[in-house]
Scaffold this motif. Sequence first.
Motif, PDB file in Angstrom:
ATOM      1  N   ASP A   1      -8.099   5.061  -6.130  1.00 55.33           N
ATOM      2  CA  ASP A   1      -7.318   5.978  -4.890  1.00 55.33           C
ATOM      3  C   ASP A   1      -5.717   5.639  -5.475  1.00 55.33           C
ATOM      4  N   ILE A   2      -5.322   4.995  -6.239  1.00 55.52           N
ATOM      5  CA  ILE A   2      -3.876   4.497  -6.592  1.00 55.52           C
ATOM      6  C   ILE A   2      -3.620   5.566  -7.563  1.00 55.52           C
ATOM      7  N   THR A   3      -2.529   6.499  -7.012  1.00 54.67           N
ATOM      8  CA  THR A   3      -2.026   7.464  -8.007  1.00 54.67           C
ATOM      9  C   THR A   3      -0.764   7.116  -8.666  1.00 54.67           C
ATOM     10  N   VAL A   4      -0.152   6.011  -8.283  1.00 50.64           N
ATOM     11  CA  VAL A   4       1.408   5.893  -8.595  1.00 50.64           C
ATOM     12  C   VAL A   4       1.405   5.095  -9.788  1.00 50.64           C
ATOM     13  N   ASP A   5       2.337   5.259 -10.661  1.00 52.08           N
ATOM     14  CA  ASP A   5       2.420   4.726 -12.000  1.00 52.08           C
ATOM     15  C   ASP A   5       3.054   3.174 -11.592  1.00 52.08           C
ATOM     16  N   THR A   6       2.527   2.146 -12.040  1.00 44.62           N
ATOM     17  CA  THR A   6       2.822   0.929 -11.472  1.00 44.62           C
ATOM     18  C   THR A   6       3.971   0.317 -12.573  1.00 44.62           C
ATOM     19  N   SER A   7       4.144   1.089 -13.383  1.00 45.99           N
ATOM     20  CA  SER A   7       5.223   0.581 -14.635  1.00 45.99           C
ATOM     21  C   SER A   7       6.508   0.517 -13.864  1.00 45.99           C
TER      22      SER A   7
ATOM     23  N   LEU B   1       0.913  -1.149  -0.094  1.00 40.83           N
ATOM     24  CA  LEU B   1       0.187   0.069  -0.031  1.00 40.83           C
ATOM     25  C   LEU B   1       0.899   1.222   0.084  1.00 40.83           C
ATOM     26  N   LYS B   2       2.292   1.306   0.936  1.00 43.81           N
ATOM     27  CA  LYS B   2       2.778   2.378   0.862  1.00 43.81           C
ATOM     28  C   LYS B   2       3.645   2.564  -0.595  1.00 43.81           C
ATOM     29  N   THR B   3       3.772   1.545  -1.204  1.00 39.03           N
ATOM     30  CA  THR B   3       4.468   1.508  -2.562  1.00 39.03           C
ATOM     31  C   THR B   3       3.458   2.247  -3.768  1.00 39.03           C
ATOM     32  N   LEU B   4       2.133   1.900  -3.445  1.00 39.15           N
ATOM     33  CA  LEU B   4       1.144   2.424  -4.354  1.00 39.15           C
ATOM     34  C   LEU B   4       0.601   3.818  -4.041  1.00 39.15           C
ATOM     35  N   GLY B   5       1.236   4.356  -2.831  1.00 39.36           N
ATOM     36  CA  GLY B   5       0.793   5.813  -2.470  1.00 39.36           C
ATOM     37  C   GLY B   5      -0.435   5.853  -1.681  1.00 39.36           C
TER      38      GLY B   5
END
Length: 303
Positions: free
Chosen positions: A36-42, A16-20
């Motif tokens: 709710d996920i704002t992080v680019d998972t690439s 969850l921390k990695t996904l912001g």
Amino acid sequence: MGNLQPVIFKSISELLKTLGLPKPMHPLVALVDYKDITVDTSQLGLGYLLNFYKISFKEHFAGQIRYGQGHYDFEEGGLSFTAPNQLIAAATEEKDYSGHTLLFHPDFIRNYPLGKQIARYGFFSYSVAEALYLSDKEKKIIFSVFDNIAMELDTNIDHFSQDVLISQIEVLLNYSNRFYSRQFITRKIVHNDLIAEMEAYLSEIFEPDKTLIEGLPAVQEIADHLKVSPRYLNDMLRSLTGQTTQQHIHNKLIEKAKDILSTSNLSIAEIAYSLGFEHPQSFNRLFKTKVKVSPLEFRQSFS
């Protein structure tokens, strides 16, 4: 630049921390809303491994999903299941979807019956292309379970929280079992093509003049040829034909054995070796189980 190795997440908090996202309300279970996920998972490069279970519903994810050699168009999104330590590809192009992901650690269910029984839910071994596609009615049922889990997680954790959450996870898994059974039937045309292809492949392996030097084909070999996961193939066959992949292999083997027994003078041991058996007794045992008479008795019935 992406990582050269898959990223391993040992805890839900770490993911969850990695996904912001904020820390989970409970360290061993969480429900994530994709919006709710704002992080680019690439950034996850080759993908990632989770040390916990993941059940995801992606909606509005239009495209084609491969079934064996063919493709199936869908626009309703799908429910997919991942067991701990399975490689998950990083999402680089999947931007336009919504939905939820339920995460729960094996320790959360370990001291409950579900901890021992979860292995029987075969869809945790299916590939992403074998997701469960839900009707509108089925979606309402699944979403209501997600809502119940969300409400429980938003409630102050008490002595009953774990019991309630695990019972909701069990409801979700049991409905998924039912809906997969429905999917095997509603996609019968697609699956019948897959069964026909499997039968053709087995016929090729069990050609009359061919000796099975390398032994009987394994379930994994058949699944690899059809480009499906072994567990999905097995569950699909059992649902539509009442028999497992292994039973289909054995049926083909018995057909060939009958042909050889009725048309040749080879000894029973020679036939067993030609069919890939190391020990003639194993062949005798399998033949008698399937045909109710021994290979010798079957041969004698033709004389």
